[in-house]
Design a protein around this motif. Structure first.
Motif, PDB file in Angstrom:
ATOM      1  N   PRO A 247       0.800  -1.235   0.000  1.00 24.02           N
ATOM      2  CA  PRO A 247       0.000   0.000   0.000  1.00 24.02           C
ATOM      3  C   PRO A 247       0.826   1.275   0.000  1.00 24.02           C
ATOM      4  O   PRO A 247       0.253   2.356  -0.008  1.00 24.02           O
ATOM      5  CB  PRO A 247      -0.794  -0.124   1.300  1.00 24.02           C
ATOM      6  N   MET A 248       2.158   1.154   0.065  1.00 25.77           N
ATOM      7  CA  MET A 248       3.003   2.338  -0.024  1.00 25.77           C
ATOM      8  C   MET A 248       2.781   3.017  -1.370  1.00 25.77           C
ATOM      9  O   MET A 248       2.438   2.361  -2.357  1.00 25.77           O
ATOM     10  CB  MET A 248       4.470   1.951   0.139  1.00 25.77           C
ATOM     11  N   ALA A 249       2.946   4.325  -1.399  1.00 23.74           N
ATOM     12  CA  ALA A 249       2.684   5.084  -2.623  1.00 23.74           C
ATOM     13  C   ALA A 249       3.883   5.956  -2.965  1.00 23.74           C
ATOM     14  O   ALA A 249       4.649   6.359  -2.091  1.00 23.74           O
ATOM     15  CB  ALA A 249       1.440   5.954  -2.459  1.00 23.74           C
ATOM     16  N   SER A 250       4.052   6.197  -4.233  1.00 25.63           N
ATOM     17  CA  SER A 250       4.992   7.196  -4.735  1.00 25.63           C
ATOM     18  C   SER A 250       4.274   7.947  -5.854  1.00 25.63           C
ATOM     19  O   SER A 250       3.182   7.559  -6.273  1.00 25.63           O
ATOM     20  CB  SER A 250       6.273   6.538  -5.257  1.00 25.63           C
ATOM     21  N   LEU A 251       4.889   9.004  -6.339  1.00 23.00           N
ATOM     22  CA  LEU A 251       4.252   9.741  -7.432  1.00 23.00           C
ATOM     23  C   LEU A 251       4.083   8.843  -8.654  1.00 23.00           C
ATOM     24  O   LEU A 251       3.092   8.956  -9.387  1.00 23.00           O
ATOM     25  CB  LEU A 251       5.083  10.979  -7.774  1.00 23.00           C
ATOM     26  N   GLY A 252       5.027   7.940  -8.877  1.00 22.21           N
ATOM     27  CA  GLY A 252       4.932   7.041 -10.018  1.00 22.21           C
ATOM     28  C   GLY A 252       3.768   6.075  -9.903  1.00 22.21           C
ATOM     29  O   GLY A 252       3.026   5.863 -10.866  1.00 22.21           O
ATOM     30  N   THR A 253       3.579   5.471  -8.718  1.00 18.76           N
ATOM     31  CA  THR A 253       2.468   4.535  -8.552  1.00 18.76           C
ATOM     32  C   THR A 253       1.131   5.254  -8.629  1.00 18.76           C
ATOM     33  O   THR A 253       0.153   4.718  -9.157  1.00 18.76           O
ATOM     34  CB  THR A 253       2.585   3.816  -7.200  1.00 18.76           C
ATOM     35  N   LEU A 254       1.061   6.474  -8.099  1.00 15.54           N
ATOM     36  CA  LEU A 254      -0.190   7.234  -8.172  1.00 15.54           C
ATOM     37  C   LEU A 254      -0.543   7.592  -9.611  1.00 15.54           C
ATOM     38  O   LEU A 254      -1.708   7.510 -10.014  1.00 15.54           O
ATOM     39  CB  LEU A 254      -0.080   8.495  -7.315  1.00 15.54           C
ATOM     40  N   ILE A 255       0.467   7.981 -10.383  1.00 12.40           N
ATOM     41  CA  ILE A 255       0.204   8.305 -11.789  1.00 12.40           C
ATOM     42  C   ILE A 255      -0.189   7.057 -12.560  1.00 12.40           C
ATOM     43  O   ILE A 255      -1.093   7.094 -13.409  1.00 12.40           O
ATOM     44  CB  ILE A 255       1.441   8.978 -12.409  1.00 12.40           C
ATOM     45  N   ALA A 256       0.456   5.924 -12.262  1.00  9.32           N
ATOM     46  CA  ALA A 256       0.099   4.675 -12.934  1.00  9.32           C
ATOM     47  C   ALA A 256      -1.334   4.269 -12.612  1.00  9.32           C
ATOM     48  O   ALA A 256      -2.104   3.885 -13.507  1.00  9.32           O
ATOM     49  CB  ALA A 256       1.057   3.563 -12.512  1.00  9.32           C
ATOM     50  N   GLY A 257      -1.714   4.352 -11.336  1.00 10.38           N
ATOM     51  CA  GLY A 257      -3.086   4.023 -10.973  1.00 10.38           C
ATOM     52  C   GLY A 257      -4.088   4.998 -11.549  1.00 10.38           C
ATOM     53  O   GLY A 257      -5.174   4.611 -11.990  1.00 10.38           O
ATOM     54  N   GLY A 258      -3.728   6.274 -11.583  1.00 15.57           N
ATOM     55  CA  GLY A 258      -4.628   7.270 -12.155  1.00 15.57           C
ATOM     56  C   GLY A 258      -4.825   7.098 -13.641  1.00 15.57           C
ATOM     57  O   GLY A 258      -5.914   7.345 -14.169  1.00 15.57           O
ATOM     58  N   ALA A 259      -3.761   6.654 -14.343  1.00 16.10           N
ATOM     59  CA  ALA A 259      -3.893   6.428 -15.786  1.00 16.10           C
ATOM     60  C   ALA A 259      -4.857   5.283 -16.079  1.00 16.10           C
ATOM     61  O   ALA A 259      -5.583   5.313 -17.080  1.00 16.10           O
ATOM     62  CB  ALA A 259      -2.523   6.132 -16.389  1.00 16.10           C
ATOM     63  N   GLN A 260      -4.894   4.284 -15.222  1.00 17.04           N
ATOM     64  CA  GLN A 260      -5.812   3.158 -15.431  1.00 17.04           C
ATOM     65  C   GLN A 260      -7.261   3.538 -15.161  1.00 17.04           C
ATOM     66  O   GLN A 260      -8.177   3.004 -15.799  1.00 17.04           O
ATOM     67  CB  GLN A 260      -5.411   1.997 -14.515  1.00 17.04           C
ATOM     68  N   ASP A 261      -7.490   4.474 -14.226  1.00 16.30           N
ATOM     69  CA  ASP A 261      -8.852   4.817 -13.818  1.00 16.30           C
ATOM     70  C   ASP A 261      -9.264   6.216 -14.260  1.00 16.30           C
ATOM     71  O   ASP A 261     -10.230   6.769 -13.724  1.00 16.30           O
ATOM     72  CB  ASP A 261      -8.965   4.722 -12.290  1.00 16.30           C
ATOM     73  N   MET A 262      -8.557   6.810 -15.205  1.00 16.16           N
ATOM     74  CA  MET A 262      -8.812   8.213 -15.555  1.00 16.16           C
ATOM     75  C   MET A 262     -10.209   8.435 -16.125  1.00 16.16           C
ATOM     76  O   MET A 262     -10.787   9.522 -15.979  1.00 16.16           O
ATOM     77  CB  MET A 262      -7.759   8.699 -16.561  1.00 16.16           C
ATOM     78  N   GLU A 263     -10.808   7.431 -16.764  1.00 15.41           N
ATOM     79  CA  GLU A 263     -12.152   7.606 -17.310  1.00 15.41           C
ATOM     80  C   GLU A 263     -13.211   7.644 -16.216  1.00 15.41           C
ATOM     81  O   GLU A 263     -14.268   8.258 -16.402  1.00 15.41           O
ATOM     82  CB  GLU A 263     -12.460   6.479 -18.296  1.00 15.41           C
ATOM     83  N   LEU A 264     -12.930   7.027 -15.079  1.00 17.55           N
ATOM     84  CA  LEU A 264     -13.881   7.015 -13.972  1.00 17.55           C
ATOM     85  C   LEU A 264     -13.576   8.100 -12.939  1.00 17.55           C
ATOM     86  O   LEU A 264     -14.496   8.608 -12.299  1.00 17.55           O
ATOM     87  CB  LEU A 264     -13.870   5.643 -13.281  1.00 17.55           C
TER      88      LEU A 264
END
Length: 299
Positions: A247-264
């Motif tokens: 569950p640790m986060a970095s700017l890279g993981t947040l951007i990766a997750g956001g790119a997958q869910d950007m339509e929602l």
């Protein structure tokens, strides 16, 4: 004769004129006149404060799951920047991600600074066969694919945030060593080095006391440009799933997750991306300001 205040001020002015300014004082004066660099330092300082204390001030933990707040938009349900697919607060995760990315950037850059400066200074100053062997080692390490090296470490030792420090630091020092070696080749035949040799100083003492201090200008500039490169490298690894693990986060993981869910949930991509851009721009502005302040051709 009684000294008047005007005479005292004139004496101080004359003393300052005789003493003059050091090269570092002159560089600091130039740097403070660069508005972009000053703005970058102020904004970067603010980001450091937010990364250091921000996660403790948010009402949610960065890894707290709340099913009732799944996909919560910004400014709803107490989430200032919204929530993700698990109901985790984006602001808390963004501040934690900023902390992790900055930590990786500084630790990996410090590793590359220590190894690169020592390796390049020794190779350039000693020269001969030692220089040839040391720089061939650098060439061999340059030929190894960065991603292959990270995958090899991950498979061998498992996913660990400290492996990212090792992997990135083990690659970034190569360029640093080449820059330092080139500067050392220029410095080692200067008069002050010849004077140190004549005084009987050992090679190690000359490198530590005379070569390395005179390398600080270009090294400091390169460090400010290396930190954003390291942050981008970590973000790239996290985007591929080889970097910081949940569950640790970095700017890279947040951007990766956001790119997958950007339509929602557009906010999951926009806010981390803006934070990344602002952080990298601050470092680039500071690096450009330092380069202009230290460049001897501009003095």
């Amino acid at each position: 004769m009684i000294a008047t205040p005007d005479a005292h001020r004139n004496a101080q002015t004359l003393e300052a004129a005789v003493r003059g300014r050091s090269l570092w004082d002159d560089a600091l004066r130039r740097l403070t006149r660069n508005r972009a660099a000053v703005a970058g330092m102020v904004l970067l300082g603010l980001l450091f404060v937010l990364a250091a204390v921000g996660p403790y001030l948010t009402p949610f933990r960065y890894d707290a799951v709340n099913k009732a707040d799944v996909w919560a938009p910004p400014l709803t349900a107490g989430h200032l920047l919204g929530a993700d697919a698990l109901g985790r607060d984006l602001l808390a995760r963004l501040l934690m991600g900023l902390r992790v990315s900055l930590a990786i950037g500084f630790v990996a850059t410090s590793v590359s600074l220590l190894i690169g400066v020592a390796w390049g200074a020794v190779a350039g100053f000693v020269g001969g066969a030692v220089d040839e062997v040391m720089m061939r080692v650098v060439d061999v390490l340059y030929s190894l694919p960065f991603i292959f090296f990270v995958i090899l470490l991950t498979v061998t030792f498992g996913s660990n945030i400290f492996l990212i420090f090792v992997a990135i630091g083990a690659v970034e020092w190569l360029t640093m060593s080449r820059i330092v070696r080139g500067q050392t080749l220029t410095l080692k035949n200067k008069e002050f080095v010849e004077a140190a040799r004549a005084a009987g100083l050992t090679q190690g003492a000359i490198i530590a006391r005379h070569i390395v201090p005179n390398l600080l200008g270009p090294v400091v500039v390169y460090v400010t440009l290396t930190i954003p490169a390291v942050i981008l490298a970590e973000s790239f690894l996290s985007f591929l799933g080889l970097g910081v693990q949940p569950p640790m986060a970095s700017l890279g993981t947040l951007i990766a997750g956001g790119a997958q869910d950007m339509e929602l949930a557009w906010w999951l991509l926009v806010f981390p991306s803006v934070t990344m851009v602002v952080t990298l721009m601050c470092f680039n502005f500071i690096g450009d300001g330092l380069r202009d302040a230290i460049d001897p051709k501009d003095r």
